[in-house]
Design a protein around this motif. Structure first.
Motif, PDB file in Angstrom:
ATOM      1  N   UNK A 151       1.180  15.317   0.538  1.00 27.76           N
ATOM      2  CA  UNK A 151       0.840  14.865  -0.811  1.00 27.76           C
ATOM      3  C   UNK A 151       2.026  14.204  -1.510  1.00 27.76           C
ATOM      4  N   UNK A 152       3.188  14.759  -1.274  1.00 23.81           N
ATOM      5  CA  UNK A 152       4.395  14.185  -1.871  1.00 23.81           C
ATOM      6  C   UNK A 152       4.626  12.770  -1.352  1.00 23.81           C
ATOM      7  N   UNK A 153       4.528  12.632  -0.043  1.00 17.99           N
ATOM      8  CA  UNK A 153       4.725  11.322   0.579  1.00 17.99           C
ATOM      9  C   UNK A 153       3.683  10.327   0.077  1.00 17.99           C
ATOM     10  N   UNK A 154       2.448  10.809  -0.039  1.00 18.56           N
ATOM     11  CA  UNK A 154       1.364   9.926  -0.463  1.00 18.56           C
ATOM     12  C   UNK A 154       1.593   9.446  -1.898  1.00 18.56           C
ATOM     13  N   UNK A 155       1.944  10.369  -2.780  1.00 19.50           N
ATOM     14  CA  UNK A 155       2.089   9.933  -4.178  1.00 19.50           C
ATOM     15  C   UNK A 155       3.353   9.098  -4.340  1.00 19.50           C
ATOM     16  N   UNK A 156       4.360   9.368  -3.494  1.00 17.52           N
ATOM     17  CA  UNK A 156       5.541   8.504  -3.607  1.00 17.52           C
ATOM     18  C   UNK A 156       5.231   7.107  -3.038  1.00 17.52           C
ATOM     19  N   UNK A 157       4.347   7.039  -2.033  1.00 18.55           N
ATOM     20  CA  UNK A 157       3.929   5.725  -1.507  1.00 18.55           C
ATOM     21  C   UNK A 157       3.207   4.933  -2.594  1.00 18.55           C
ATOM     22  N   UNK A 158       2.341   5.602  -3.351  1.00 16.61           N
ATOM     23  CA  UNK A 158       1.621   4.915  -4.434  1.00 16.61           C
ATOM     24  C   UNK A 158       2.590   4.335  -5.455  1.00 16.61           C
ATOM     25  N   UNK A 159       3.601   5.150  -5.796  1.00 12.96           N
ATOM     26  CA  UNK A 159       4.599   4.665  -6.760  1.00 12.96           C
ATOM     27  C   UNK A 159       5.335   3.456  -6.194  1.00 12.96           C
ATOM     28  N   UNK A 160       5.647   3.534  -4.901  1.00 14.12           N
ATOM     29  CA  UNK A 160       6.376   2.426  -4.277  1.00 14.12           C
ATOM     30  C   UNK A 160       5.553   1.145  -4.288  1.00 14.12           C
ATOM     31  N   UNK A 161       4.257   1.263  -4.036  1.00 13.72           N
ATOM     32  CA  UNK A 161       3.405   0.061  -3.987  1.00 13.72           C
ATOM     33  C   UNK A 161       3.440  -0.675  -5.336  1.00 13.72           C
ATOM     34  N   UNK A 162       3.635   0.076  -6.413  1.00 12.53           N
ATOM     35  CA  UNK A 162       3.740  -0.572  -7.731  1.00 12.53           C
ATOM     36  C   UNK A 162       4.946  -1.499  -7.860  1.00 12.53           C
ATOM     37  N   UNK A 163       5.903  -1.348  -6.953  1.00 14.17           N
ATOM     38  CA  UNK A 163       7.101  -2.181  -7.011  1.00 14.17           C
ATOM     39  C   UNK A 163       6.905  -3.529  -6.311  1.00 14.17           C
ATOM     40  N   UNK A 164       5.751  -3.743  -5.722  1.00 12.59           N
ATOM     41  CA  UNK A 164       5.529  -4.947  -4.919  1.00 12.59           C
ATOM     42  C   UNK A 164       5.787  -6.225  -5.728  1.00 12.59           C
ATOM     43  N   UNK A 165       5.551  -6.167  -7.011  1.00 13.21           N
ATOM     44  CA  UNK A 165       5.718  -7.350  -7.867  1.00 13.21           C
ATOM     45  C   UNK A 165       7.156  -7.876  -7.850  1.00 13.21           C
ATOM     46  N   UNK A 166       8.112  -7.010  -7.482  1.00  9.50           N
ATOM     47  CA  UNK A 166       9.510  -7.455  -7.444  1.00  9.50           C
ATOM     48  C   UNK A 166       9.863  -8.185  -6.144  1.00  9.50           C
ATOM     49  N   UNK A 167       8.911  -8.269  -5.240  1.00 14.29           N
ATOM     50  CA  UNK A 167       9.153  -8.916  -3.948  1.00 14.29           C
ATOM     51  C   UNK A 167       8.592 -10.342  -3.940  1.00 14.29           C
ATOM     52  N   UNK A 168       9.070 -11.143  -2.983  1.00 10.75           N
ATOM     53  CA  UNK A 168       8.563 -12.514  -2.848  1.00 10.75           C
ATOM     54  C   UNK A 168       7.223 -12.549  -2.125  1.00 10.75           C
ATOM     55  N   UNK A 169       7.116 -11.735  -1.084  1.00 12.80           N
ATOM     56  CA  UNK A 169       5.941 -11.785  -0.214  1.00 12.80           C
ATOM     57  C   UNK A 169       5.404 -10.373   0.021  1.00 12.80           C
ATOM     58  N   UNK A 170       4.090 -10.284   0.200  1.00 11.49           N
ATOM     59  CA  UNK A 170       3.460  -9.014   0.573  1.00 11.49           C
ATOM     60  C   UNK A 170       2.564  -9.257   1.774  1.00 11.49           C
ATOM     61  N   UNK A 171       2.686  -8.384   2.750  1.00 15.31           N
ATOM     62  CA  UNK A 171       1.887  -8.519   3.970  1.00 15.31           C
ATOM     63  C   UNK A 171       1.097  -7.235   4.169  1.00 15.31           C
ATOM     64  N   UNK A 172      -0.215  -7.376   4.310  1.00 15.22           N
ATOM     65  CA  UNK A 172      -1.061  -6.217   4.605  1.00 15.22           C
ATOM     66  C   UNK A 172      -1.049  -6.001   6.111  1.00 15.22           C
ATOM     67  N   UNK A 173      -0.578  -4.841   6.513  1.00 12.76           N
ATOM     68  CA  UNK A 173      -0.415  -4.573   7.940  1.00 12.76           C
ATOM     69  C   UNK A 173      -1.693  -3.994   8.540  1.00 12.76           C
ATOM     70  N   UNK A 174      -2.739  -4.835   8.618  1.00 12.07           N
ATOM     71  CA  UNK A 174      -3.945  -4.350   9.315  1.00 12.07           C
ATOM     72  C   UNK A 174      -3.947  -4.815  10.761  1.00 12.07           C
ATOM     73  N   UNK A 175      -2.877  -5.494  11.160  1.00  8.65           N
ATOM     74  CA  UNK A 175      -2.799  -6.051  12.505  1.00  8.65           C
ATOM     75  C   UNK A 175      -1.328  -6.403  12.731  1.00  8.65           C
TER      76      UNK A 175
END
Lengths: 200, 200
Positions: B146-170
């Motif tokens: 649960x800790x890892x999961x909620x910290x992952x959610x918080x991290x995803x909110x930082x995506x706006x500070x990046x140039x590119x985002x890639x969804x790793x479904x493949x």
């Protein structure tokens, strides 16, 4: 994740080889559609309305200008030419990319109205090669050649207003550059942000 | 036309699969070098100085901080870890791209010091899949998960500070995205401007 298409605007001086690049790029990528211009000039033999151009009369064209239905337009001699917004936006919405090969004035008009476009400048391999290519078109006088060459130099100075510059020393390489640019632009956070916050 | 290499910084929440992507990307692209961290922790069995890490003592590390010789650093428990500038810049100068897989704090430190970097965020295919992947690591308690999961959610909110985002479904698709990003970034006018004005 990308759903909407991209508008890719390609310019470059005469002799840079952008025509060949665009032709092959379209042939190799069926999901990229060429933009279709509206014009007030009369159709030539074999030209089809809605395929080669949207042929309209001057009143209709002026009305499109007033209603802000053109991404850019210009008057060349007695005829108007312009890029209808609707055709571009409909294709982007449908997930197609749209390719627009256009001179620098037109590209800069589009940049003002549609900053989300991807602006690519094609450069000749070298100035010597540029001069050779202009000469090898063969139909022009020395004066025309010099005029074209010096106008190409002026145009190259506008490269700073573009997002990407590709040196066309290898047509297949230039096409791969454009394909990479389209793929990469689709990964830009700013183009996906709404999708991302909806999804996570 | 590109001569200098690019620094590509890759982050993402645990479970997004960035480790696998980086490993394969490096294997498939010999011109991309992994950045090597400096650390004050003792070498483990089989670790080689200058390959796995640059192993240095705390005084040397603190000196690197003071001399601004690190692109980023952090203290984890009793040990320092950081990214030496010199190794990165030397490789870029030699025309190699440099890959740095790093957490978000580190990436944002680098962005401040080296804005020319290319910042890529790897996203899991979905939140469900993210949770599954965290669970399937198998070694953790429910609380850890649960800790890892909620910290992952918080991290995803930082995506706006990046140039590119890639969804790793493949994984292979994600690698091709990164390769396209590197090729496209090499075509950016701002990265080539000096070359262009010299050449034309």
């Amino acid at each position: 994740m990308r759903k909407k298409g991209l508008l890719i605007v390609i310019s470059g001086p005469s002799g840079a080889g952008k025509g060949t690049i665009c032709k092959l790029l379209l042939e190799e990528n069926p999901h990229i559609k060429a933009s279709i211009s509206a014009t007030t000039r009369k159709p030539r033999q074999g030209e089809v309305d809605g395929i080669n151009y949207f042929f309209i009369d001057t009143d209709a064209f002026k009305n499109m200008i007033q209603e802000d239905e053109l991404l850019e337009y210009a008057k060349v001699y007695d005829n108007f030419y312009g890029t209808p917004k609707k055709y571009v936006l409909d294709n982007l919405e449908a997930g197609n990319d749209v390719l627009l090969e256009i001179d620098i004035d037109g590209a800069l008009q589009i940049k003002e109205k549609f900053n989300e476009g991807v602006f690519v400048f094609i450069l000749p391999p070298s100035l010597e090669e540029l001069k050779n290519r202009i000469i090898n078109r063969g139909t022009e006088t020395m004066e025309d050649i010099n005029k074209r060459y010096s106008s190409a130099l002026k145009e190259i100075n506008q490269v700073i207003k573009y997002d990407y510059a590709i040196v066309n020393d290898n047509v297949e390489g230039a096409i791969q550059d454009i394909e990479a640019i389209l793929r990469a632009e689709g990964c830009r956070v700013i183009r996906q942000y709404e999708d991302i916050i909806t999804r996570y």
